[in-house]
Structure formats: structure tokens, C-alpha cells
Design a protein around this motif. Sequence first.
Motif, PDB file in Angstrom:
ATOM      1  N   SER A 120      11.238  -1.412  -2.633  1.00 16.00           N
ATOM      2  CA  SER A 120      10.138  -2.048  -1.767  1.00 16.00           C
ATOM      3  C   SER A 120      10.872  -2.955  -0.859  1.00 16.00           C
ATOM      4  O   SER A 120      10.117  -2.962   0.252  1.00 16.00           O
ATOM      5  CB  SER A 120       9.094  -3.097  -2.657  1.00 16.00           C
ATOM      6  OG  SER A 120       9.977  -3.983  -3.576  1.00 16.00           O
ATOM      7  N   LEU A 121      12.064  -3.321  -0.747  1.00 18.69           N
ATOM      8  CA  LEU A 121      12.532  -4.126   0.239  1.00 18.69           C
ATOM      9  C   LEU A 121      12.866  -3.168   1.312  1.00 18.69           C
ATOM     10  O   LEU A 121      12.656  -3.397   2.504  1.00 18.69           O
ATOM     11  CB  LEU A 121      13.885  -4.786  -0.057  1.00 18.69           C
ATOM     12  CG  LEU A 121      14.526  -5.449   0.956  1.00 18.69           C
ATOM     13  CD1 LEU A 121      13.818  -6.619   1.735  1.00 18.69           C
ATOM     14  CD2 LEU A 121      16.096  -6.088   0.391  1.00 18.69           C
ATOM     15  N   THR A 122      13.320  -1.955   1.215  1.00 16.76           N
ATOM     16  CA  THR A 122      13.208  -0.893   1.868  1.00 16.76           C
ATOM     17  C   THR A 122      12.086  -0.519   2.625  1.00 16.76           C
ATOM     18  O   THR A 122      11.882  -0.345   4.000  1.00 16.76           O
ATOM     19  CB  THR A 122      14.002   0.244   1.453  1.00 16.76           C
ATOM     20  OG1 THR A 122      15.160   0.010   0.531  1.00 16.76           O
ATOM     21  CG2 THR A 122      14.617   1.233   2.501  1.00 16.76           C
ATOM     22  N   CYS A 123      10.923  -0.415   2.013  1.00 15.72           N
ATOM     23  CA  CYS A 123       9.934   0.019   2.585  1.00 15.72           C
ATOM     24  C   CYS A 123       9.082  -1.113   3.406  1.00 15.72           C
ATOM     25  O   CYS A 123       8.942  -1.155   4.455  1.00 15.72           O
ATOM     26  CB  CYS A 123       8.759   0.341   1.556  1.00 15.72           C
ATOM     27  SG  CYS A 123       7.225   0.752   2.061  1.00 15.72           S
ATOM     28  N   ALA A 124       9.431  -2.408   2.987  1.00 17.61           N
ATOM     29  CA  ALA A 124       9.058  -3.673   3.974  1.00 17.61           C
ATOM     30  C   ALA A 124       9.950  -3.593   5.209  1.00 17.61           C
ATOM     31  O   ALA A 124       9.323  -3.826   6.207  1.00 17.61           O
ATOM     32  CB  ALA A 124       9.296  -5.013   3.078  1.00 17.61           C
ATOM     33  N   CYS A 125      10.983  -3.254   5.076  1.00 18.53           N
ATOM     34  CA  CYS A 125      11.911  -3.158   6.304  1.00 18.53           C
ATOM     35  C   CYS A 125      11.422  -2.094   7.624  1.00 18.53           C
ATOM     36  O   CYS A 125      11.448  -2.337   8.661  1.00 18.53           O
ATOM     37  CB  CYS A 125      13.341  -2.776   5.907  1.00 18.53           C
ATOM     38  SG  CYS A 125      14.074  -4.462   5.162  1.00 18.53           S
ATOM     39  N   LEU A 126      10.784  -1.100   7.030  1.00 17.55           N
ATOM     40  CA  LEU A 126      10.468   0.259   7.754  1.00 17.55           C
ATOM     41  C   LEU A 126       9.203  -0.302   8.229  1.00 17.55           C
ATOM     42  O   LEU A 126       8.777  -0.075   9.382  1.00 17.55           O
ATOM     43  CB  LEU A 126      10.455   1.207   7.331  1.00 17.55           C
ATOM     44  CG  LEU A 126       9.439   1.808   5.936  1.00 17.55           C
ATOM     45  CD1 LEU A 126       8.177   2.409   6.615  1.00 17.55           C
ATOM     46  CD2 LEU A 126      10.169   2.867   4.851  1.00 17.55           C
TER      47      LEU A 126
END
Length: 320
Positions: free
Chosen positions: A242-248
Motif C-alpha cells: 500500500s505504500l507503493t500504491c500510495a506513491c504512484l
Amino acid sequence: MRLIIDTDTAGDDAFSILLALKAPHVTLEAITICNGNVPFLQQAENALYTLEVAGAGGQVPVYLGCPRPMLRAPVDATEFFGADGMSDAGFPQARQRPEAEHAVDRIIDLVMSNPGEIEILAQAPLTNIATAYVKEPRIAQALKHLWVMGGTDNSLGNTTPASEFNFYVDPEAAKIVVNAGFRLTLSTWTLTMASGVLPEAALARIAALDTPLSRFFMAVSQAPFKRTAMRYGRPLSTHPDSLTCACLIEPALMLETADCLVDVETQGELTRAYSSVCTPLTPEEAEIDKLWYAAPANARVIRRADTDRFAEMLIAALKD
């Protein structure tokens, strides 16, 4: 933003899907299922139930992909996520069913028919992405951007001292993908431990929301809480996907990045799936040294992200 999420849905994978669903400027075109965290078909059930609990049942197609790694025996993480990947919460079967088309074919079709428009969030072992590239190498240039959660940034892994789970499961696939020429951003386990652990105050706020989605979050998190307490001495809420998704979704969350040369070890006994991350040599150094890392950078590596802003995004997504 038009997005495909390639996932081995368990635990935090589900929260990543929720973030994408709740982002008003993101169209989730498809969810594709790859081998990884828990038994393959259970991962599909977890994705389908996540869509349903978010009020998006029947709105996003789910496709089954590669049920095992390219060359290796399957590896799972049921000891971390529970036998069903959702802390054995016993969620009912969703009404929506997976599509008939294979995930790899759907990835190729979507990307090649919409060049420069589709982004992929790969939050599973990279078997599906590598297979799609091997079948249709042009997707590396046709894809707008590939976001990969995997590997480490020259630090301790979460599966072995040398490796992170997604790369460990299928190191050959990871090696193919990082060397394929995608426009690539890498979000590592190193980043997760630095920026993707929810503060205790944020967890308390989520529990206090008492919404269907916050209750879903707390139920799914119970097994990881117990496992991280054993490993780190206290329960942690770790959020690599979810951190990766938040960054995109919100690139401003990325506080520090570096253009790096990344490769993956596939031969070592103790270093299986070790991700080598280094700064490429300058052209002048490369001319003198002629070493393997004289090649140009092939990935943007996220080094630091805004944990507080990430927590706020996740809390906002769980309010409904």
C-alpha cells in the motif's frame, strides 16, 4: 491514471487495492493474480472479496495468472498472513468470479492496445510480468510505467538476510523484469521498514473509525501483528504494497529517490534473490573501469517516503 494491479492478494495487498479504488483519478483496469503469499486460488478469492467489501464488486475484472514460479518450487507466506492470507478471518466467498482470459494475455492486450497509457503496480513475485515480457517484449516500451514492490536496497530482507519475499519466490522473473527496459520504479523492503510502518497513533485512529473497511483492516491485520511481534519484539503494521500504491497515486509522497542500476542474484546459495542496487559509474569512470555496473541506471529506487501523509491516505480510504 489507468492501472493494473498484479497481486498475490493477502494482508497489505488488499489495502493497496483499496487505496487504488478510492483514488478519484485512478481507473483500476484489472487485477491480475500471481503465485506468492498463499494458495493461488485463495489469492483470487481475497482480491474478489476486497472488491466486494469496498463496494466495487463486479466493477473490476480479476484474471488468474501464473500459479507457480518460472523455475522454482512455489514458496508461500502463510505463516505470516494465515492459511487464507487474511488472518483466517473466514470471509464469505464474493459473488464476482474470475475472468476466463489468462492474466498474462490480458496484461499484453491492455498494454499493447493502449500504448503509453497503462501503468502496472506489481506487488507480487514477478512471474506474470516476466512471462508477459517474454511473450511480447514490446510491452516494455508500450507500458507507461512499472511500479515494483520487491527486493531490498542493500540491507536485510524479510525472507532471508539477503532477500525480500517477492524476489525470493521467483528470482529469475525478477532478473528478467529489471533488465527488460521498463520505465521502472522500485519500492523495496528497505523502504517499507524506513517509511511504511504505520505509527501506533494511526492504528488507534483506524480502530476508532469502526467502519466496515476499518474493521476489515483490523481483521486482516491480526496474523501479521502476531508474527511481527515475534520477529521484531512488538507488533508492527508493515505496508510494502500500500505504500507503493500510495506513491504512484501521489508522487509527492516520495521524498528521496535515486536512479540506480539494479540486478538480481539467481545463482547464490546464501544470496538467492539478493537485489544489487548501486549508483552507475559516470561515463568517465566506465571508460576506465569497464566493470559490469558501467551500464546505465535501469530503475528509480525510492529511498524515503512521507510516512505521515501515507497514514492519512490510508485512514481516509478506510473511512467509508
